[in-house]
Motif scaffolding. Structure first.
Motif, short mmCIF file in Angstrom:
data_model
loop_
_atom_site.label_atom_id
_atom_site.label_comp_id
_atom_site.label_asym_id
_atom_site.label_seq_id
_atom_site.Cartn_x
_atom_site.Cartn_y
_atom_site.Cartn_z
N ASN A 65 60.23 11.43 27.69
CA ASN A 65 60.80 11.59 29.03
C ASN A 65 62.00 12.53 28.99
O ASN A 65 62.15 13.40 29.86
CB ASN A 65 61.23 10.23 29.58
CG ASN A 65 60.04 9.38 30.02
OD1 ASN A 65 58.96 9.91 30.29
ND2 ASN A 65 60.23 8.07 30.07
N TRP A 66 62.83 12.35 27.99
CA TRP A 66 63.98 13.25 27.85
C TRP A 66 63.52 14.69 27.64
O TRP A 66 64.06 15.62 28.25
CB TRP A 66 64.84 12.80 26.67
CG TRP A 66 65.94 13.78 26.33
CD1 TRP A 66 67.17 13.85 26.90
CD2 TRP A 66 65.87 14.85 25.37
NE1 TRP A 66 67.88 14.90 26.36
CE2 TRP A 66 67.11 15.53 25.42
CE3 TRP A 66 64.88 15.29 24.50
CZ2 TRP A 66 67.38 16.63 24.61
CZ3 TRP A 66 65.15 16.40 23.70
CH2 TRP A 66 66.39 17.05 23.74
N TYR B 156 60.68 16.21 28.48
CA TYR B 156 60.07 16.83 29.66
C TYR B 156 61.12 17.23 30.69
O TYR B 156 60.92 18.19 31.45
CB TYR B 156 59.05 15.87 30.29
CG TYR B 156 57.86 15.58 29.40
CD1 TYR B 156 57.31 16.57 28.59
CD2 TYR B 156 57.29 14.31 29.36
CE1 TYR B 156 56.23 16.30 27.77
CE2 TYR B 156 56.21 14.02 28.53
CZ TYR B 156 55.69 15.02 27.73
OH TYR B 156 54.62 14.76 26.92
N GLU B 157 62.24 16.56 30.70
CA GLU B 157 63.30 16.88 31.66
C GLU B 157 64.30 17.91 31.13
O GLU B 157 64.94 18.60 31.92
CB GLU B 157 64.06 15.60 32.04
CG GLU B 157 63.23 14.61 32.84
CD GLU B 157 63.99 13.34 33.16
OE1 GLU B 157 65.19 13.26 32.78
OE2 GLU B 157 63.40 12.42 33.76
N ASN B 158 64.42 18.04 29.82
CA ASN B 158 65.51 18.85 29.25
C ASN B 158 65.08 19.98 28.32
O ASN B 158 65.94 20.74 27.85
CB ASN B 158 66.46 17.93 28.47
CG ASN B 158 67.16 16.92 29.35
OD1 ASN B 158 68.14 17.22 30.01
ND2 ASN B 158 66.64 15.70 29.38
N GLN B 159 63.81 20.12 28.05
CA GLN B 159 63.38 21.13 27.09
C GLN B 159 63.71 22.54 27.57
O GLN B 159 63.68 22.84 28.77
CB GLN B 159 61.88 21.02 26.85
CG GLN B 159 61.01 21.33 28.08
CD GLN B 159 59.54 21.32 27.74
OE1 GLN B 159 59.09 22.07 26.87
NE2 GLN B 159 58.78 20.48 28.43
#
Length: 348
Positions: A10-11, A13-16
Motif C-alpha cells: 500500500n505504501w 503504490y502511493e509513494n513509488q
C-alpha cells in the motif's frame, strides 16, 4: 513477525517514484536499469539510461554494437566490465533465445554479469516469477526490521535474510513486493543518517526502532585497505590534438583510452622532459604542473601528479595517436579516473 506485505505494498503504490523502467518494465529495460544502478544513484543514471536505449533500443542492437560506441555510451558510469558483460550476455541471448530474455531464473542467472539479485529483479518484475531480489537496501530493511546484528556481507547471513524476505513475499505480486522493499530502503530506511521512521509503513513492527538500535544496523565487515599507487599524467598537446593510448584488453580499465601515463611514480617537473624524450616526444614548448588528483577504485587508490605539455607538430609515437577535442567528445572513451583532467581536455 506478522505479514508485512499488505502495508508495504500500500505504501509503495502511493509513494513509488515514477521511473521509466517501471513505466515500461520489459525484461531488457529492467536488466539495463539494474546494471546501471549497481553503483550509481537513480537520478544520475537516468540520463545514461535514456541515451543508451535511444541508441540501442533492443537486445539485438546491443549485441551488434561496436566496442568504441558501446564504451562511449557508458562513459561516466564507470565499471566498464559491466557493459562488456552486458554485451556478452546480449550475444548469448541472441544466439540461444532469439534476442529476448527467457522467463527462466536459472537461464538468466547463468548469463555473464548477472548475479542472484539482478536475475531476481528481472524475473520478478518483468515475468512475475516469485523469486527474491535482495540488494543492500533490502538487507538494511530486514536487518532493522528484525533487529538482527548479523554481518550482512557474510554469505550465510545474507542467505538467512533472503529466507525471511521470501516468507513475506506475496506470490501474486513478487515484482511489486521486491521493488517496494528496494524503494523503502532508498527513500525511508536510508543508508546514511537516521532512518525516517515516522514515514515508514512498517514502523510499528520494527524491532530495531523499538530497541533504539536502528543507527547501528546493518552490521558490515570492515573494508579491506586500498592499495595506494602514485602515477604521473601528462596532457600532451600538439597542433594535431592530444596524445592518447588505448589500455590493454585485460586488467584495470581494459580497452579504454588514457592520456600519457606513468604508473608507479610521482614525477617531478625536472624529470618530465627526459621521460618525454625517452618516449620519442620532442619539441617541448611549454610544460606546466596542474593540481594533484586522485581516483578511488574498489581496491586501489590512484594518486596522480599532473602536467600540461605543449609540443611542436610531430608523428605520434608507436602505439599512440593524436586525438582532437571533437574526437575525444565523440569517439574515444576516457574513463572517470581522469575526470579531474577532462576540463583541460575540453571535455566538460
Amino acid at each position: 513477525m506478522e505479514n508485512i506485505s499488505p502495508a508495504l505494498l500500500n505504501w509503495f503504490y502511493e509513494n513509488q517514484r515514477v521511473l521509466p523502467f517501471r513505466t515500461d518494465p520489459s525484461p531488457y529495460h529492467v536488466w539495463l536499469s539494474e546494471i546501471m544502478l549497481q553503483q550509481t544513484r537513480v537520478s544520475a543514471a537516468l540520463p545514461y539510461y535514456e541515451r543508451f536505449l535511444a541508441a540501442l533500443p533492443d537486445i539485438p542492437a546491443l549485441a551488434a554494437c561496436e566496442e568504441e560506441k558501446l564504451n562511449k555510451l557508458w562513459e561516466g558510469l564507470g565499471y566498464y566490465s559491466r557493459v562488456r558483460n552486458l554485451q556478452k550476455a546480449a550475444r548469448i541471448v541472441c544466439e540461444q533465445y532469439g534476442g529476448e530474455l527467457p522467463a527462466d531464473y536459472d537461464a538468466i542467472r547463468a548469463l555473464p554479469g548477472i548475479g542472484d539479485y539482478t536475475a531476481g529483479a528481472i524475473c520478478s518484475i518483468s515475468f512475475g516469477i516469485p523469486v527474491p531480489a535482495v540488494d543492500g537496501n533490502v538487507l538494511r530493511v530486514f536487518s532493522r526490521l528484525y533487529n538482527d546484528p548479523g554481518v550482512i556481507t557474510d554469505p550465510a547471513v545474507k542467505k538467512a535474510f533472503t529466507v525471511r524476505v521470501m516468507e513475506h513475499q506475496p506470490p501474486a505480486a513478487p515484482g511489486d513486493y521486491n521493488q517496494a522493499l528496494m524503494e523503502l530502503g532508498a527513500l525511508v530506511c536510508v543508508p546514511n543518517g537516521a532512518p525516517l521512521c515516522e514515514q515508514c509503513p512498517l514502523a510499528r513492527l520494527c524491532q530495531a526502532r523499538a530497541a533504539g538500535t536502528a543507527l547501528s544496523l546493518p552490521q558490515k565487515a570492515a573494508p579491506k585497505a586500498r592499495k595506494l599507487e602514485d602515477l604521473t599524467v601528462a596532457l600532451v598537446e600538439s597542433p594535431a590534438g592530444f596524445l592518447i593510448q588505448q589500455r590493454p584488453e585485460k586488467g584495470l580499465l581494459a580497452g579504454l583510452w588514457q592520456p600519457l601515463l606513468w604508473e608507479g611514480a610521482a614525477m617531478t617537473a625536472e624529470q618530465l622532459p627526459a621521460a618525454l624524450t625517452a618516449l620519442g616526444i620532442h619539441g617541448i614548448t611549454e610544460a606546466k604542473p596542474i593540481p594533484k588528483a586522485k581516483h578511488i577504485f574498489s581496491h586501489i587508490e590512484w594518486r596522480m601528479t599532473g602536467y600540461t605539455v605543449t609540443v611542436e607538430a610531430q608523428p605520434a609515437p608507436d602505439g599512440w595517436i593524436w586525438a582532437t577535442r571533437e574526437q575525444l567528445q565523440t569517439e574515444y572513451t576516457l574513463p572517470g579516473a581522469f575526470k579531474a583532467y577532462k576540463k583541460r581536455l575540453g571535455l566538460v
